[in-house]
Write a protein that holds these residues in place. Structure first.
Motif, PDB file in Angstrom:
ATOM      1  N   LEU A 130       0.831  -1.205   0.000  1.00 52.01           N
ATOM      2  CA  LEU A 130       0.000   0.000   0.000  1.00 52.01           C
ATOM      3  C   LEU A 130       0.873   1.265   0.000  1.00 52.01           C
ATOM      4  CD1 LEU A 130      -2.834  -1.030   2.488  1.00 52.01           C
ATOM      5  CD2 LEU A 130      -3.032  -0.748   0.010  1.00 52.01           C
ATOM      6  N   ALA A 131       1.970   1.244   0.739  1.00 50.01           N
ATOM      7  CA  ALA A 131       2.884   2.393   0.756  1.00 50.01           C
ATOM      8  C   ALA A 131       3.550   2.581  -0.599  1.00 50.01           C
ATOM      9  CB  ALA A 131       3.937   2.214   1.843  1.00 50.01           C
ATOM     10  N   ALA A 132       3.824   1.462  -1.279  1.00 54.37           N
ATOM     11  CA  ALA A 132       4.499   1.526  -2.580  1.00 54.37           C
ATOM     12  C   ALA A 132       3.524   1.732  -3.738  1.00 54.37           C
ATOM     13  CB  ALA A 132       5.304   0.245  -2.805  1.00 54.37           C
ATOM     14  N   TYR A 133       2.238   1.742  -3.463  1.00 58.85           N
ATOM     15  CA  TYR A 133       1.226   1.852  -4.509  1.00 58.85           C
ATOM     16  C   TYR A 133       1.408   3.127  -5.344  1.00 58.85           C
ATOM     17  CZ  TYR A 133      -3.490   1.701  -6.595  1.00 58.85           C
ATOM     18  OH  TYR A 133      -4.549   1.662  -7.459  1.00 58.85           O
ATOM     19  N   HIS A 134       1.740   4.241  -4.688  1.00 62.62           N
ATOM     20  CA  HIS A 134       1.948   5.509  -5.392  1.00 62.62           C
ATOM     21  C   HIS A 134       3.438   5.868  -5.495  1.00 62.62           C
ATOM     22  CE1 HIS A 134      -2.237   6.571  -5.905  1.00 62.62           C
ATOM     23  NE2 HIS A 134      -2.474   6.280  -4.634  1.00 62.62           N
ATOM     24  N   MET A 135       4.306   4.869  -5.433  1.00 67.86           N
ATOM     25  CA  MET A 135       5.744   5.077  -5.549  1.00 67.86           C
ATOM     26  C   MET A 135       6.084   5.825  -6.847  1.00 67.86           C
ATOM     27  SD  MET A 135       8.613   2.069  -5.207  1.00 67.86           S
ATOM     28  CE  MET A 135       7.876   1.068  -6.519  1.00 67.86           C
ATOM     29  N   ASP A 136       6.970   6.819  -6.740  1.00 67.77           N
ATOM     30  CA  ASP A 136       7.427   7.620  -7.888  1.00 67.77           C
ATOM     31  C   ASP A 136       6.291   8.417  -8.542  1.00 67.77           C
ATOM     32  OD1 ASP A 136      10.078   6.691  -7.632  1.00 67.77           O
ATOM     33  OD2 ASP A 136       9.608   4.899  -8.803  1.00 67.77           O
ATOM     34  N   GLU A 137       5.285   8.773  -7.764  1.00 70.72           N
ATOM     35  CA  GLU A 137       4.161   9.547  -8.294  1.00 70.72           C
ATOM     36  C   GLU A 137       4.039  10.886  -7.557  1.00 70.72           C
ATOM     37  OE1 GLU A 137       0.488   7.358  -8.321  1.00 70.72           O
ATOM     38  OE2 GLU A 137       1.439   5.540  -9.099  1.00 70.72           O
ATOM     39  N   ILE A 138       3.417  11.832  -8.236  1.00 71.35           N
ATOM     40  CA  ILE A 138       3.070  13.112  -7.627  1.00 71.35           C
ATOM     41  C   ILE A 138       1.550  13.193  -7.574  1.00 71.35           C
ATOM     42  CG2 ILE A 138       3.186  15.616  -7.800  1.00 71.35           C
ATOM     43  CD1 ILE A 138       5.819  15.301  -9.310  1.00 71.35           C
ATOM     44  N   VAL A 139       1.009  13.369  -6.376  1.00 78.08           N
ATOM     45  CA  VAL A 139      -0.436  13.404  -6.160  1.00 78.08           C
ATOM     46  C   VAL A 139      -0.875  14.850  -5.951  1.00 78.08           C
ATOM     47  CG1 VAL A 139      -2.318  12.604  -4.683  1.00 78.08           C
ATOM     48  CG2 VAL A 139      -0.337  11.119  -5.090  1.00 78.08           C
ATOM     49  N   ASP A 140      -1.938  15.253  -6.633  1.00 78.96           N
ATOM     50  CA  ASP A 140      -2.472  16.601  -6.416  1.00 78.96           C
ATOM     51  C   ASP A 140      -3.012  16.719  -4.991  1.00 78.96           C
ATOM     52  OD1 ASP A 140      -1.882  17.497  -8.948  1.00 78.96           O
ATOM     53  OD2 ASP A 140      -3.807  16.841  -9.784  1.00 78.96           O
ATOM     54  N   ALA A 141      -2.684  17.804  -4.332  1.00 75.36           N
ATOM     55  CA  ALA A 141      -3.050  17.993  -2.923  1.00 75.36           C
ATOM     56  C   ALA A 141      -4.549  17.916  -2.695  1.00 75.36           C
ATOM     57  CB  ALA A 141      -2.506  19.327  -2.413  1.00 75.36           C
ATOM     58  N   GLU A 142      -5.340  18.375  -3.681  1.00 75.10           N
ATOM     59  CA  GLU A 142      -6.791  18.368  -3.483  1.00 75.10           C
ATOM     60  C   GLU A 142      -7.374  16.952  -3.463  1.00 75.10           C
ATOM     61  OE1 GLU A 142      -6.158  19.618  -7.877  1.00 75.10           O
ATOM     62  OE2 GLU A 142      -5.262  20.061  -5.914  1.00 75.10           O
ATOM     63  N   LYS A 143      -6.595  15.970  -3.904  1.00 77.75           N
ATOM     64  CA  LYS A 143      -7.068  14.579  -3.875  1.00 77.75           C
ATOM     65  C   LYS A 143      -6.834  13.909  -2.522  1.00 77.75           C
ATOM     66  CE  LYS A 143      -6.565  13.680  -8.831  1.00 77.75           C
ATOM     67  NZ  LYS A 143      -5.915  12.823  -9.863  1.00 77.75           N
ATOM     68  N   LEU A 144      -6.083  14.581  -1.653  1.00 77.72           N
ATOM     69  CA  LEU A 144      -5.785  14.017  -0.344  1.00 77.72           C
ATOM     70  C   LEU A 144      -6.930  14.308   0.631  1.00 77.72           C
ATOM     71  CD1 LEU A 144      -2.022  15.034  -0.088  1.00 77.72           C
ATOM     72  CD2 LEU A 144      -2.960  12.815  -0.775  1.00 77.72           C
ATOM     73  N   PRO A 145      -7.167  13.459   1.621  1.00 79.37           N
ATOM     74  CA  PRO A 145      -6.417  12.219   1.873  1.00 79.37           C
ATOM     75  C   PRO A 145      -6.831  11.090   0.930  1.00 79.37           C
ATOM     76  CG  PRO A 145      -8.218  12.423   3.440  1.00 79.37           C
ATOM     77  CD  PRO A 145      -8.225  13.685   2.623  1.00 79.37           C
ATOM     78  N   SER A 198       9.640   8.100  -2.888  1.00 81.04           N
ATOM     79  CA  SER A 198       9.405   9.205  -3.816  1.00 81.04           C
ATOM     80  C   SER A 198       7.920   9.368  -4.122  1.00 81.04           C
ATOM     81  CB  SER A 198      10.197   9.008  -5.120  1.00 81.04           C
ATOM     82  OG  SER A 198      10.133  10.155  -5.935  1.00 81.04           O
ATOM     83  N   VAL A 199       7.130   9.514  -3.053  1.00 81.83           N
ATOM     84  CA  VAL A 199       5.704   9.820  -3.187  1.00 81.83           C
ATOM     85  C   VAL A 199       5.523  11.272  -2.746  1.00 81.83           C
ATOM     86  CG1 VAL A 199       3.351   9.137  -2.629  1.00 81.83           C
ATOM     87  CG2 VAL A 199       5.187   7.435  -2.547  1.00 81.83           C
ATOM     88  N   ARG A 200       5.085  12.115  -3.688  1.00 79.87           N
ATOM     89  CA  ARG A 200       5.029  13.543  -3.394  1.00 79.87           C
ATOM     90  C   ARG A 200       3.639  14.110  -3.682  1.00 79.87           C
ATOM     91  NH1 ARG A 200       9.702  15.188  -7.303  1.00 79.87           N
ATOM     92  NH2 ARG A 200       8.866  13.339  -8.350  1.00 79.87           N
ATOM     93  N   MET A 201       3.401  15.289  -3.141  1.00 76.53           N
ATOM     94  CA  MET A 201       2.142  15.995  -3.373  1.00 76.53           C
ATOM     95  C   MET A 201       2.442  17.337  -4.023  1.00 76.53           C
ATOM     96  SD  MET A 201       1.187  17.272   0.502  1.00 76.53           S
ATOM     97  CE  MET A 201       0.463  18.858   0.034  1.00 76.53           C
ATOM     98  N   ARG A 202       1.519  17.758  -4.903  1.00 75.32           N
ATOM     99  CA  ARG A 202       1.667  19.058  -5.566  1.00 75.32           C
ATOM    100  C   ARG A 202       0.565  19.992  -5.091  1.00 75.32           C
ATOM    101  NH1 ARG A 202       1.361  17.599 -10.446  1.00 75.32           N
ATOM    102  NH2 ARG A 202       3.529  17.793 -11.154  1.00 75.32           N
ATOM    103  N   GLU A 203       0.978  21.154  -4.580  1.00 76.37           N
ATOM    104  CA  GLU A 203       0.038  22.193  -4.168  1.00 76.37           C
ATOM    105  C   GLU A 203       0.473  23.481  -4.834  1.00 76.37           C
ATOM    106  OE1 GLU A 203      -2.320  23.510  -0.127  1.00 76.37           O
ATOM    107  OE2 GLU A 203      -0.283  22.720   0.045  1.00 76.37           O
ATOM    108  N   GLY A 204      -0.258  23.878  -5.899  1.00 76.56           N
ATOM    109  CA  GLY A 204       0.191  25.003  -6.702  1.00 76.56           C
ATOM    110  C   GLY A 204       1.465  24.619  -7.428  1.00 76.56           C
ATOM    111  N   LYS A 205       2.502  25.432  -7.249  1.00 77.34           N
ATOM    112  CA  LYS A 205       3.802  25.127  -7.870  1.00 77.34           C
ATOM    113  C   LYS A 205       4.717  24.345  -6.930  1.00 77.34           C
ATOM    114  CE  LYS A 205       3.776  29.161 -10.934  1.00 77.34           C
ATOM    115  NZ  LYS A 205       4.521  30.384 -11.351  1.00 77.34           N
ATOM    116  N   LYS A 206       4.263  24.175  -5.693  1.00 73.16           N
ATOM    117  CA  LYS A 206       5.104  23.513  -4.695  1.00 73.16           C
ATOM    118  C   LYS A 206       4.916  22.001  -4.741  1.00 73.16           C
ATOM    119  CE  LYS A 206       6.113  23.555   0.289  1.00 73.16           C
ATOM    120  NZ  LYS A 206       5.690  24.094   1.606  1.00 73.16           N
ATOM    121  N   VAL A 207       6.024  21.265  -4.793  1.00 72.00           N
ATOM    122  CA  VAL A 207       6.009  19.801  -4.744  1.00 72.00           C
ATOM    123  C   VAL A 207       6.843  19.359  -3.552  1.00 72.00           C
ATOM    124  CG1 VAL A 207       6.650  17.669  -5.922  1.00 72.00           C
ATOM    125  CG2 VAL A 207       5.706  19.563  -7.231  1.00 72.00           C
TER     126      VAL A 207
END
Length: 425
Positions: free
Chosen positions: A235-250, A364-373
Protein backbone atom coordinates in the motif's frame (compact mmCIF):
# COMPACT_ATOMS: atom_id res chain seq x y z
CA UNK A 1 14.23 8.77 5.43
CA UNK A 2 14.44 12.07 7.25
CA UNK A 3 14.89 15.46 5.60
CA UNK A 4 18.64 16.17 5.31
CA UNK A 5 17.92 19.85 5.90
CA UNK A 6 16.67 18.96 9.37
CA UNK A 7 19.88 17.05 10.02
CA UNK A 8 22.00 20.04 9.00
CA UNK A 9 19.92 22.64 10.83
CA UNK A 10 19.17 20.72 14.03
CA UNK A 11 21.54 17.76 14.46
CA UNK A 12 20.97 17.75 18.22
CA UNK A 13 17.30 16.87 17.66
CA UNK A 14 18.32 13.95 15.46
CA UNK A 15 20.88 12.80 18.04
CA UNK A 16 18.23 12.98 20.77
CA UNK A 17 15.88 10.90 18.64
CA UNK A 18 18.54 8.25 18.05
CA UNK A 19 19.36 8.19 21.75
CA UNK A 20 15.69 7.79 22.68
CA UNK A 21 15.35 4.89 20.25
CA UNK A 22 18.37 3.20 21.79
CA UNK A 23 20.18 3.47 18.46
CA UNK A 24 23.74 4.51 17.61
CA UNK A 25 24.11 8.29 18.02
CA UNK A 26 27.46 8.21 16.19
CA UNK A 27 25.50 7.50 13.00
CA UNK A 28 24.29 11.12 13.04
CA UNK A 29 27.83 12.54 12.95
CA UNK A 30 28.90 10.01 10.33
CA UNK A 31 25.97 11.08 8.17
CA UNK A 32 26.77 14.78 8.68
CA UNK A 33 30.33 14.16 7.49
CA UNK A 34 29.12 12.09 4.54
CA UNK A 35 26.61 14.78 3.58
CA UNK A 36 29.30 17.47 3.72
CA UNK A 37 31.59 15.35 1.55
CA UNK A 38 28.72 14.71 -0.86
CA UNK A 39 28.03 18.42 -1.23
CA UNK A 40 31.69 19.44 -1.54
CA UNK A 41 32.21 16.68 -4.12
CA UNK A 42 29.31 18.06 -6.09
CA UNK A 43 30.72 21.57 -5.94
CA UNK A 44 34.14 20.31 -7.07
CA UNK A 45 32.58 18.44 -9.99
CA UNK A 46 30.54 21.48 -11.05
CA UNK A 47 33.64 23.72 -10.92
CA UNK A 48 35.69 21.35 -13.05
CA UNK A 49 32.88 20.93 -15.58
CA UNK A 50 32.49 24.70 -15.83
CA UNK A 51 36.24 25.05 -16.38
CA UNK A 52 36.13 22.30 -19.00
CA UNK A 53 33.33 24.00 -20.90
CA UNK A 54 35.12 27.35 -20.78
CA UNK A 55 38.27 25.73 -22.07
CA UNK A 56 36.31 24.13 -24.88
CA UNK A 57 35.29 27.60 -26.07
CA UNK A 58 38.87 28.89 -26.01
CA UNK A 59 40.51 26.11 -28.03
CA UNK A 60 38.95 26.97 -31.45
CA UNK A 61 40.05 30.59 -31.07
CA UNK A 62 43.60 29.84 -29.89
CA UNK A 63 46.77 30.20 -31.97
CA UNK A 64 48.58 26.96 -32.91
CA UNK A 65 51.10 27.54 -30.14
CA UNK A 66 48.37 28.18 -27.54
CA UNK A 67 46.20 25.30 -28.78
CA UNK A 68 48.80 22.64 -27.93
CA UNK A 69 48.97 23.88 -24.34
CA UNK A 70 45.19 24.15 -24.09
CA UNK A 71 44.69 20.64 -25.46
CA UNK A 72 47.12 19.32 -22.88
CA UNK A 73 45.18 21.11 -20.16
CA UNK A 74 41.90 19.81 -21.60
CA UNK A 75 43.18 16.24 -21.39
CA UNK A 76 44.09 16.71 -17.73
CA UNK A 77 40.70 18.30 -17.04
CA UNK A 78 38.99 15.35 -18.67
CA UNK A 79 40.76 13.05 -16.21
CA UNK A 80 39.97 15.33 -13.28
CA UNK A 81 36.28 15.59 -14.23
CA UNK A 82 36.00 11.83 -14.51
CA UNK A 83 37.60 11.38 -11.09
CA UNK A 84 35.40 14.09 -9.56
CA UNK A 85 32.30 12.46 -11.04
CA UNK A 86 33.28 9.10 -9.52
CA UNK A 87 34.03 10.75 -6.17
CA UNK A 88 30.66 12.49 -6.27
CA UNK A 89 28.85 9.21 -6.97
CA UNK A 90 30.76 7.44 -4.20
CA UNK A 91 30.04 10.21 -1.68
CA UNK A 92 26.37 10.28 -2.69
CA UNK A 93 26.06 6.51 -2.29
CA UNK A 94 27.69 6.58 1.14
CA UNK A 95 25.43 9.41 2.34
CA UNK A 96 22.37 7.51 1.09
CA UNK A 97 23.55 4.28 2.76
CA UNK A 98 23.90 6.01 6.12
CA UNK A 99 20.65 7.94 5.69
CA UNK A 100 18.73 4.69 5.14
CA UNK A 101 20.03 3.42 8.49
CA UNK A 102 18.61 6.37 10.39
CA UNK A 103 15.17 5.94 11.96
CA UNK A 104 12.39 8.51 11.82
CA UNK A 105 12.48 11.41 14.26
CA UNK A 106 10.39 10.42 17.27
CA UNK A 107 7.51 12.66 18.32
CA UNK A 108 8.29 14.78 21.37
CA UNK A 109 5.37 13.28 23.34
CA UNK A 110 6.44 9.64 22.93
CA UNK A 111 7.49 8.02 26.24
CA UNK A 112 11.19 7.19 26.31
CA UNK A 113 12.25 3.62 26.98
CA UNK A 114 11.89 0.03 25.87
CA UNK A 115 9.03 -2.38 25.26
CA UNK A 116 7.69 -2.20 28.81
CA UNK A 117 7.89 1.59 29.13
CA UNK A 118 4.65 2.38 27.31
CA UNK A 119 2.04 4.70 28.78
CA UNK A 120 -1.60 3.60 29.09
CA UNK A 121 -3.82 6.31 27.57
CA UNK A 122 -7.30 4.74 27.83
CA UNK A 123 -9.06 1.62 29.07
CA UNK A 124 -12.32 0.35 27.58
CA UNK A 125 -14.80 -2.39 28.45
CA UNK A 126 -15.18 -4.60 31.49
CA UNK A 127 -12.97 -7.59 32.25
CA UNK A 128 -15.10 -10.62 33.08
CA UNK A 129 -14.85 -12.23 36.50
CA UNK A 130 -15.03 -15.90 35.54
CA UNK A 131 -14.74 -16.94 39.19
CA UNK A 132 -17.93 -15.07 39.99
CA UNK A 133 -19.57 -16.85 37.06
CA UNK A 134 -18.54 -20.19 38.53
CA UNK A 135 -16.11 -21.58 35.98
CA UNK A 136 -12.46 -21.53 34.97
CA UNK A 137 -11.88 -20.01 31.50
CA UNK A 138 -10.36 -22.25 28.81
CA UNK A 139 -7.67 -20.93 26.51
CA UNK A 140 -8.37 -20.26 22.84
CA UNK A 141 -6.75 -23.47 21.61
CA UNK A 142 -8.83 -25.73 23.84
CA UNK A 143 -11.95 -23.82 22.83
CA UNK A 144 -10.98 -23.78 19.14
CA UNK A 145 -10.32 -27.51 19.04
CA UNK A 146 -13.65 -28.25 20.73
CA UNK A 147 -15.43 -26.01 18.22
CA UNK A 148 -13.70 -27.76 15.32
CA UNK A 149 -12.24 -24.35 14.45
CA UNK A 150 -8.47 -24.64 14.95
CA UNK A 151 -6.06 -27.45 14.06
CA UNK A 152 -2.44 -26.71 15.00
CA UNK A 153 -1.38 -30.36 15.09
CA UNK A 154 -1.90 -30.84 11.38
CA UNK A 155 -0.55 -27.35 10.71
CA UNK A 156 2.71 -28.42 12.36
CA UNK A 157 2.69 -31.72 10.48
CA UNK A 158 2.38 -29.98 7.13
CA UNK A 159 4.40 -26.79 7.65
CA UNK A 160 6.14 -26.89 11.04
CA UNK A 161 5.70 -24.97 14.27
CA UNK A 162 3.64 -21.76 14.35
CA UNK A 163 1.43 -22.86 11.46
CA UNK A 164 -2.22 -23.86 11.74
CA UNK A 165 -5.44 -24.64 9.95
CA UNK A 166 -8.68 -22.76 10.52
CA UNK A 167 -11.39 -25.34 9.94
CA UNK A 168 -15.18 -25.34 9.82
CA UNK A 169 -16.54 -22.50 11.90
CA UNK A 170 -12.97 -21.21 12.37
CA UNK A 171 -12.69 -20.55 8.63
CA UNK A 172 -16.15 -18.97 8.66
CA UNK A 173 -15.14 -16.80 11.60
CA UNK A 174 -12.12 -15.48 9.67
CA UNK A 175 -14.28 -14.64 6.66
CA UNK A 176 -16.81 -12.94 8.92
CA UNK A 177 -14.11 -10.83 10.57
CA UNK A 178 -12.57 -9.83 7.25
CA UNK A 179 -15.92 -8.90 5.72
CA UNK A 180 -16.98 -6.95 8.80
CA UNK A 181 -13.64 -5.09 8.89
CA UNK A 182 -13.78 -4.22 5.20
CA UNK A 183 -17.41 -3.09 5.61
CA UNK A 184 -16.42 -0.73 8.45
CA UNK A 185 -13.43 0.62 6.52
CA UNK A 186 -15.49 1.14 3.37
CA UNK A 187 -18.14 3.01 5.33
CA UNK A 188 -15.38 5.24 6.70
CA UNK A 189 -14.25 6.10 3.17
CA UNK A 190 -11.40 3.65 2.63
CA UNK A 191 -10.98 2.04 -0.80
CA UNK A 192 -10.83 -1.78 -0.41
CA UNK A 193 -7.67 -3.33 -1.85
CA UNK A 194 -6.40 -6.88 -2.41
CA UNK A 195 -2.64 -6.43 -2.45
CA UNK A 196 0.39 -8.45 -3.63
CA UNK A 197 2.07 -10.62 -1.02
CA UNK A 198 5.38 -10.59 -2.94
CA UNK A 199 7.22 -7.29 -3.43
CA UNK A 200 10.49 -6.11 -4.89
CA UNK A 201 13.36 -4.98 -2.64
CA UNK A 202 12.69 -1.26 -3.14
CA UNK A 203 9.15 -1.56 -1.78
CA UNK A 204 10.36 -3.41 1.31
CA UNK A 205 13.32 -1.09 1.88
CA UNK A 206 11.21 2.00 1.19
CA UNK A 207 8.79 1.19 3.99
CA UNK A 208 11.64 0.64 6.46
CA UNK A 209 11.43 -3.13 6.88
CA UNK A 210 14.97 -4.00 5.77
CA UNK A 211 16.68 -2.32 8.70
CA UNK A 212 16.17 -3.53 12.25
CA UNK A 213 13.10 -5.55 11.16
CA UNK A 214 14.94 -7.46 8.42
CA UNK A 215 15.38 -10.56 10.59
CA UNK A 216 11.62 -11.13 10.52
CA UNK A 217 11.27 -10.83 6.74
CA UNK A 218 11.12 -13.84 4.41
CA UNK A 219 13.34 -13.35 1.32
CA UNK A 220 13.08 -15.48 -1.82
CA UNK A 221 16.70 -15.15 -2.93
CA UNK A 222 16.34 -16.90 -6.29
CA UNK A 223 13.80 -14.36 -7.52
CA UNK A 224 14.78 -11.46 -5.21
CA UNK A 225 11.27 -11.04 -3.87
CA UNK A 226 10.15 -10.44 -0.30
CA UNK A 227 7.06 -11.87 1.37
CA UNK A 228 5.23 -9.01 3.07
CA UNK A 229 4.62 -9.01 6.81
CA UNK A 230 1.78 -6.53 6.35
CA UNK A 231 -0.12 -4.99 3.42
CA UNK A 232 1.34 -1.68 4.63
CA UNK A 233 4.26 -2.47 2.30
CA UNK A 234 2.40 -2.77 -1.03
CA UNK A 235 0.00 0.00 0.00
CA UNK A 236 2.88 2.39 0.76
CA UNK A 237 4.50 1.53 -2.58
CA UNK A 238 1.23 1.85 -4.51
CA UNK A 239 1.95 5.51 -5.39
CA UNK A 240 5.74 5.08 -5.55
CA UNK A 241 7.43 7.62 -7.89
CA UNK A 242 4.16 9.55 -8.29
CA UNK A 243 3.07 13.11 -7.63
CA UNK A 244 -0.44 13.40 -6.16
CA UNK A 245 -2.47 16.60 -6.42
CA UNK A 246 -3.05 17.99 -2.92
CA UNK A 247 -6.79 18.37 -3.48
CA UNK A 248 -7.07 14.58 -3.88
CA UNK A 249 -5.79 14.02 -0.34
CA UNK A 250 -6.42 12.22 1.87
CA UNK A 251 -6.16 8.94 -0.02
CA UNK A 252 -7.28 6.05 2.18
CA UNK A 253 -6.96 2.35 1.37
CA UNK A 254 -7.99 -0.78 3.29
CA UNK A 255 -5.77 -3.66 2.24
CA UNK A 256 -6.46 -7.34 2.83
CA UNK A 257 -3.54 -9.73 2.40
CA UNK A 258 -1.76 -12.76 3.76
CA UNK A 259 1.17 -11.75 5.97
CA UNK A 260 4.39 -13.65 6.67
CA UNK A 261 6.77 -13.17 9.60
CA UNK A 262 9.75 -15.25 10.65
CA UNK A 263 9.20 -14.32 14.32
CA UNK A 264 12.95 -14.37 14.86
CA UNK A 265 13.98 -13.87 18.47
CA UNK A 266 10.69 -15.16 19.88
CA UNK A 267 11.80 -18.69 20.70
CA UNK A 268 9.65 -19.99 23.55
CA UNK A 269 7.16 -17.07 23.36
CA UNK A 270 3.49 -17.72 22.62
CA UNK A 271 4.18 -21.20 21.32
CA UNK A 272 0.71 -22.51 22.18
CA UNK A 273 -2.12 -21.85 19.78
CA UNK A 274 -2.34 -19.15 17.12
CA UNK A 275 -1.40 -15.92 18.86
CA UNK A 276 2.10 -15.72 17.31
CA UNK A 277 2.35 -17.46 13.94
CA UNK A 278 4.36 -17.34 10.71
CA UNK A 279 1.42 -16.78 8.35
CA UNK A 280 -1.83 -14.92 8.95
CA UNK A 281 -4.35 -12.68 7.22
CA UNK A 282 -4.91 -9.05 8.09
CA UNK A 283 -6.98 -6.00 7.15
CA UNK A 284 -4.80 -2.89 7.22
CA UNK A 285 -5.80 0.77 6.92
CA UNK A 286 -3.39 3.05 5.07
CA UNK A 287 -3.54 6.82 4.56
CA UNK A 288 -1.71 9.32 2.35
CA UNK A 289 -2.21 12.83 3.74
CA UNK A 290 -0.82 16.35 3.76
CA UNK A 291 1.97 16.38 6.40
CA UNK A 292 0.08 19.16 8.22
CA UNK A 293 -2.80 16.71 8.77
CA UNK A 294 -0.72 13.70 9.82
CA UNK A 295 -1.25 13.94 13.58
CA UNK A 296 -5.01 14.40 13.18
CA UNK A 297 -5.15 11.41 10.81
CA UNK A 298 -3.24 9.36 13.36
CA UNK A 299 -5.95 10.03 15.91
CA UNK A 300 -8.62 9.17 13.34
CA UNK A 301 -7.01 5.79 12.64
CA UNK A 302 -6.97 5.09 16.36
CA UNK A 303 -10.66 5.98 16.64
CA UNK A 304 -11.53 3.53 13.84
CA UNK A 305 -9.58 0.81 15.65
CA UNK A 306 -11.38 1.57 18.91
CA UNK A 307 -14.71 1.46 17.08
CA UNK A 308 -13.81 -1.99 15.74
CA UNK A 309 -12.78 -3.47 19.09
CA UNK A 310 -15.79 -1.94 20.83
CA UNK A 311 -18.04 -3.53 18.20
CA UNK A 312 -16.42 -6.90 18.97
CA UNK A 313 -17.26 -6.27 22.64
CA UNK A 314 -13.67 -6.80 23.77
CA UNK A 315 -12.11 -5.17 26.83
CA UNK A 316 -8.97 -3.32 25.71
CA UNK A 317 -6.51 -0.60 26.54
CA UNK A 318 -4.78 1.98 24.35
CA UNK A 319 -1.06 2.53 24.88
CA UNK A 320 1.44 5.11 23.68
CA UNK A 321 4.33 2.90 22.55
CA UNK A 322 7.77 3.83 23.91
CA UNK A 323 10.60 5.07 21.71
CA UNK A 324 12.59 1.84 21.73
CA UNK A 325 9.64 -0.18 20.42
CA UNK A 326 8.50 2.09 17.58
CA UNK A 327 10.17 0.51 14.57
CA UNK A 328 12.26 2.56 12.15
CA UNK A 329 9.44 4.25 10.23
CA UNK A 330 7.09 5.47 12.94
CA UNK A 331 7.46 8.77 14.77
CA UNK A 332 4.65 7.71 17.11
CA UNK A 333 2.57 4.57 17.52
CA UNK A 334 -0.61 3.76 19.43
CA UNK A 335 -1.42 0.10 20.16
CA UNK A 336 -4.79 -1.30 21.19
CA UNK A 337 -4.30 -4.28 23.45
CA UNK A 338 -7.16 -6.68 24.19
CA UNK A 339 -7.53 -8.52 27.47
CA UNK A 340 -6.66 -12.23 27.18
CA UNK A 341 -8.29 -13.98 30.17
CA UNK A 342 -6.07 -17.07 30.38
CA UNK A 343 -2.93 -14.94 30.18
CA UNK A 344 -4.25 -12.41 32.67
CA UNK A 345 -2.93 -9.48 30.68
CA UNK A 346 -3.53 -7.20 27.73
CA UNK A 347 -1.96 -8.20 24.39
CA UNK A 348 -1.57 -6.20 21.18
CA UNK A 349 -4.35 -6.58 18.62
CA UNK A 350 -4.07 -3.41 16.57
CA UNK A 351 -1.46 -0.74 15.96
CA UNK A 352 -1.64 2.75 14.43
CA UNK A 353 1.56 4.45 13.27
CA UNK A 354 2.35 7.94 12.05
CA UNK A 355 5.31 7.74 9.66
CA UNK A 356 5.25 11.44 8.67
CA UNK A 357 7.15 11.82 5.37
CA UNK A 358 9.71 9.12 6.25
CA UNK A 359 8.36 6.44 3.89
CA UNK A 360 7.26 8.93 1.23
CA UNK A 361 10.81 10.28 0.90
CA UNK A 362 12.22 6.78 0.47
CA UNK A 363 9.53 5.82 -2.06
CA UNK A 364 9.40 9.20 -3.82
CA UNK A 365 5.70 9.82 -3.19
CA UNK A 366 5.03 13.54 -3.39
CA UNK A 367 2.14 16.00 -3.37
CA UNK A 368 1.67 19.06 -5.57
CA UNK A 369 0.04 22.19 -4.17
CA UNK A 370 0.19 25.00 -6.70
CA UNK A 371 3.80 25.13 -7.87
CA UNK A 372 5.10 23.51 -4.69
CA UNK A 373 6.01 19.80 -4.74
CA UNK A 374 6.96 18.06 -1.51
CA UNK A 375 6.82 14.61 0.15
CA UNK A 376 3.44 13.80 1.66
CA UNK A 377 2.84 11.82 4.87
CA UNK A 378 1.87 8.17 5.25
CA UNK A 379 0.12 6.44 8.15
CA UNK A 380 -1.01 2.88 8.77
CA UNK A 381 -3.35 1.18 11.21
CA UNK A 382 -4.26 -2.45 11.75
CA UNK A 383 -7.99 -3.04 11.73
CA UNK A 384 -8.06 -6.82 12.07
CA UNK A 385 -5.13 -9.21 12.49
CA UNK A 386 -7.26 -12.33 12.19
CA UNK A 387 -5.62 -14.98 14.44
CA UNK A 388 -5.09 -12.65 17.41
CA UNK A 389 -8.62 -11.35 17.06
CA UNK A 390 -9.95 -14.91 17.09
CA UNK A 391 -7.90 -15.60 20.24
CA UNK A 392 -9.48 -12.61 21.99
CA UNK A 393 -12.99 -13.41 20.79
CA UNK A 394 -12.96 -17.06 21.85
CA UNK A 395 -11.52 -16.41 25.29
CA UNK A 396 -13.57 -13.34 26.20
CA UNK A 397 -16.92 -14.62 24.90
CA UNK A 398 -16.71 -18.25 26.05
CA UNK A 399 -19.56 -19.85 27.99
CA UNK A 400 -19.39 -22.53 30.72
CA UNK A 401 -20.24 -25.39 28.33
CA UNK A 402 -17.37 -24.55 25.94
CA UNK A 403 -19.53 -22.71 23.42
CA UNK A 404 -18.74 -19.12 22.41
CA UNK A 405 -21.15 -16.20 22.14
CA UNK A 406 -20.96 -14.29 18.85
CA UNK A 407 -20.89 -10.47 19.24
CA UNK A 408 -23.90 -8.84 17.61
CA UNK A 409 -21.72 -7.02 15.09
CA UNK A 410 -20.48 -10.32 13.61
CA UNK A 411 -23.80 -12.19 13.50
CA UNK A 412 -24.89 -10.94 10.06
CA UNK A 413 -21.58 -12.24 8.67
CA UNK A 414 -22.04 -15.67 10.29
CA UNK A 415 -25.48 -16.47 8.95
CA UNK A 416 -27.19 -15.09 12.05
CA UNK A 417 -25.37 -17.42 14.48
CA UNK A 418 -25.58 -16.18 18.05
CA UNK A 419 -23.43 -18.96 19.54
CA UNK A 420 -20.64 -21.18 18.24
CA UNK A 421 -21.24 -24.69 19.51
CA UNK A 422 -18.68 -27.45 20.23
CA UNK A 423 -18.73 -30.24 17.67
CA UNK A 424 -19.01 -33.95 18.47
CA UNK A 425 -15.62 -35.68 18.51
Amino acid sequence: MIDLRLLREDPDRVRASQRARGEDVALVDALLSADELRRSSGVRFDELRAEQKQLGKLIPKATPEERAELLKKAEQLKTDVKAADAAQDEADAEAKRLLLQLGNIVHEDVPVGGEEDFVVLETHGTIRDFGAEGFEPKDHLELGEALGAIDVERGAKVSGSRFYYLTGVGALLELALVNAAIAQATEAGFIPMLTPALVRPRAMEGTGFLGQAAENVYHLEKDDYYLVGTSEVPLAAYHMDEIVDAEKLPLRYAGFSPCFRREAGTYGKDTRGIFRVHQFDKVEMFSYVDPADAEAEHRRLLEWEKQWLTGLELPFQVIDVATGDLGASASRKFDCEAWIPTQGKYRELTSASNCDSFQARRLSVRMREGKKVQPLATLNGTLCAVPRTIVALLENHQLPDGSVRVPEMLRPYLGGREVLEPVAK
